[in-house]
Design a protein around this motif. Structure first.
Motif, PDB file in Angstrom:
ATOM      1  N   GLU A 248      54.081  29.497  34.983  1.00  0.00           N
ATOM      2  CA  GLU A 248      53.721  30.884  34.654  1.00  0.00           C
ATOM      3  C   GLU A 248      52.211  30.967  34.499  1.00  0.00           C
ATOM      4  N   VAL A 249      51.632  32.071  34.979  1.00  0.00           N
ATOM      5  CA  VAL A 249      50.203  32.286  34.821  1.00  0.00           C
ATOM      6  C   VAL A 249      49.958  33.738  34.452  1.00  0.00           C
ATOM      7  N   THR A 250      48.967  33.975  33.615  1.00  0.00           N
ATOM      8  CA  THR A 250      48.558  35.341  33.294  1.00  0.00           C
ATOM      9  C   THR A 250      47.352  35.692  34.159  1.00  0.00           C
ATOM     10  N   LEU A 251      47.477  36.768  34.934  1.00  0.00           N
ATOM     11  CA  LEU A 251      46.423  37.206  35.835  1.00  0.00           C
ATOM     12  C   LEU A 251      45.943  38.592  35.435  1.00  0.00           C
ATOM     13  N   PRO A 252      44.670  38.874  35.615  1.00  0.00           N
ATOM     14  CA  PRO A 252      44.124  40.162  35.174  1.00  0.00           C
ATOM     15  C   PRO A 252      44.649  41.335  36.013  1.00  0.00           C
ATOM     16  N   ARG A 253      44.680  42.485  35.384  1.00  0.00           N
ATOM     17  CA  ARG A 253      45.202  43.718  35.998  1.00  0.00           C
ATOM     18  C   ARG A 253      44.148  44.286  36.952  1.00  0.00           C
ATOM     19  N   GLN A 254      44.094  43.700  38.162  1.00  0.00           N
ATOM     20  CA  GLN A 254      43.090  44.030  39.173  1.00  0.00           C
ATOM     21  C   GLN A 254      43.499  43.333  40.471  1.00  0.00           C
ATOM     22  N   ILE A 255      42.622  43.247  41.433  1.00  0.00           N
ATOM     23  CA  ILE A 255      42.894  42.477  42.635  1.00  0.00           C
ATOM     24  C   ILE A 255      42.673  40.997  42.323  1.00  0.00           C
ATOM     25  N   VAL A 256      43.662  40.179  42.646  1.00  0.00           N
ATOM     26  CA  VAL A 256      43.542  38.741  42.419  1.00  0.00           C
ATOM     27  C   VAL A 256      43.771  38.007  43.742  1.00  0.00           C
ATOM     28  N   ARG A 257      43.253  36.808  43.793  1.00  0.00           N
ATOM     29  CA  ARG A 257      43.309  35.980  45.004  1.00  0.00           C
ATOM     30  C   ARG A 257      44.122  34.723  44.708  1.00  0.00           C
TER      31      ARG A 257
END
Length: 518
Positions: A248-257
């Motif tokens: 599991e990973v937490t990614l920011p609320r935006q475009i991610v790569r």
């Protein structure tokens, strides 16, 4: 038609016939996944009612040390262990103190670099820089064995690759599957000025995430439970993302790569998201594509890399979405797709076979201070070699494989002392690879990046997302793929380049050839 006559496929075909299906790739109108009916033989499993997730490990970035104009990357490969199951730890390999995989090497186009590898294992190994445009003396193929306790330092080389995601891994003939299974490998990121000028996510570990995907099975070895099955097994029972189960990973609320690498022994992935959202391919094996390609599914064979952008702008803070492999009955995949066998036991069985399964669980977190919020309309301008420029055409046929026998190229198994092809330095050539009638394959060639120009003789059959620089290609059963490449890097008969199936079990059995460029 001939088929790959292994027990797992025989079981799969009989199960599919009994439930009214055709081949294992036939489409289904149902929305559920077929439940395998055979029983695993190595690892008893209790299906949990809820999933406990574990934090995705982000490999440390290794920038290297620069002196006298040369950046040196020091790696040490050693035995380790990792707690993956309850009870005994699993014996593993890792680079630079990691208990699985190793650091991500950060290279810059145009710079002088050198790799230094200390082999701290109790056995010989090699390390190959998969996708890098280097000479045979640097390549790290089967001939460049590093004895136990020895150190290999490559000659200095100029980084010629475009910005993209590459990787490194052992390449010792006959032991590649074992060493890779135990965890020897890692990513390489090349940066360049063209990529740096674009509005793309590139904060490593925050909105730019390396994702090495593979699977493993467990057995009892020498009386110790929870050890990896390292040979005679094509597929794992449990998915590992960066060496983590149920990641599991937490990614920011935006475009991610996401930098995706299929690091499997044999399994192919049909990648998509649990909510069927569109995502955008921005890079293939060897560089950025001209413009983002919108897709909902992406097929990846072992060794292939794709960089994708995922738009989380409209997601709810604290919400979740799953990256999945749609490898099940309703996937529309064709017979011969690796991992589509409907069997859970045997050499070609797996608990993940013929199912849709999670690759990564994503939680949506807070937006960063300087977010990328739009997908660029265009990326870079590529100039590819063309068929008209090719002065030589070669055909590489996958042969053998009947009744569980070894696959070969053009009926010739790999031999250290046999040079299978000779290429002139600077030549542009067209190569056509045929998968044969038994199974799909993943074809990788050293020393070049190439352009796909045809599938089954037609450019129209090339997928929109694979029309960029490649060094590894997916070739389905009974299909041909043609690519064009310019061979600028040299290799002699002492340290030749390889071409091989990147299914490491096939490679170890002899599905590999070697060539010189001189």
């Amino acid at each position: 038609m001939s088929y790959r006559l292994h027990p797992a496929l025989i079981v799969g075909l009989s199960l599919l016939t009994s439930c009214g299906g055709g081949s294992s790739g036939s489409s289904s109108t149902g929305s559920t996944t077929t439940t395998p009916t055979t029983t695993p033989t190595t690892t008893p499993v209790t299906t949990p009612t809820t999933t406990t997730y574990n934090a995705l490990w982000i490999p440390p970035a290794l920038e290297g040390t620069t002196a006298a104009g040369v950046t040196t990357y020091n790696l040490s490969l050693a035995a380790s262990s990792k707690q993956l199951q309850t009870g005994a730890k699993t014996a593993t390999y890792g680079y630079n103190g990691a208990d699985f995989w190793g650091p991500t090497l950060i290279l810059t186009k145009g710079t002088q670099s050198r790799m230094v590898l200390q082999n701290s294992l109790a056995e010989a190994t090699t390390t190959h820089w998969h996708g890098l445009l280097v000479s045979g003396a640097v390549d790290g193929g089967p001939h460049q064995m590093i004895a136990a306790g020895a150190t290999w330092s490559t000659p200095a080389f100029t980084v010629k690759n475009q910005a993209a995601t590459y990787w490194y891994h052992p390449h010792l003939h006959g032991a590649t599957q074992k060493h890779l299974t135990l965890g020897a490998g890692g990513m390489i990121i090349v940066r360049d000025a063209a990529e740096a000028a674009l509005a793309l996510p590139r904060t490593y570990g925050t909105d730019d995430i390396p994702l090495m995907l593979t699977s493993r099975s467990f057995t009892t070895t020498g009386g110790t439970a929870n050890q990896f099955v390292t040979t005679n097994s094509a597929y794992g029972d449990y998915l590992l993302a960066n060496g983590v189960m149920n990641a599991e990973v937490t990614l920011p609320r935006q475009i991610v790569r996401l930098r995706l690498l299929n690091a499997e022994v044999e399994r192919e992935y049909n990648v998509g998201f649990g909510d069927n959202r569109t995502f955008y391919v921005i890079g293939t094996d060897g560089g950025l594509v001209s413009a983002p390609v919108a897709v909902t599914r992406l097929i990846m064979a072992p060794g292939e890399r794709y960089e994708i952008l995922v738009n989380l702008n409209a997601d709810t803070l604290g919400g979740t979405v799953d990256l999945k492999a749609y490898n099940g009955a309703d996937s529309g995949l064709s017979f011969g797709f690796a991992g589509l066998e409907n069997a859970t036991s045997g050499a070609f069985g797996s608990l993940l076979n013929y199912t849709t399964f999670n690759l990564l669980h994503i939680k949506v977190g807070a937006t960063t201070a300087s977010p990328v919020t739009t997908v660029p309309a265009s990326l870079v301008t590529n100039t590819f070699p063309t068929t008209a420029e090719a002065t030589t055409s070669r055909t590489i046929n996958v042969t053998g494989g009947l009744n569980g026998g070894a696959f070969s190229f053009n009926n010739v198994l790999y031999n250290y002392d046999t040079i299978n092809q000779t290429v002139k330095t600077g030549a542009t050539e067209s190569w056509t690879v045929s998968a044969g009638n038994i199974f799909s394959h993943s074809f990788h060639i050293h020393g070049v990046q190439f352009k796909l120009v045809a599938r089954n003789g037609s450019a129209a059959n090339i997928k929109s997302y694979e029309q960029g620089w490649k060094d590894t290609l997916y070739v389905p059963i009974q299909e041909t793929v043609t690519f064009v490449a310019r061979f600028d890097d040299t290799a002699d008969s002492t340290l030749p380049f390889m071409y091989h199936c990147h299914m490491s079990n096939h490679e170890d059995e002899g599905l590999m050839g070697q060539f010189v460029v001189q």
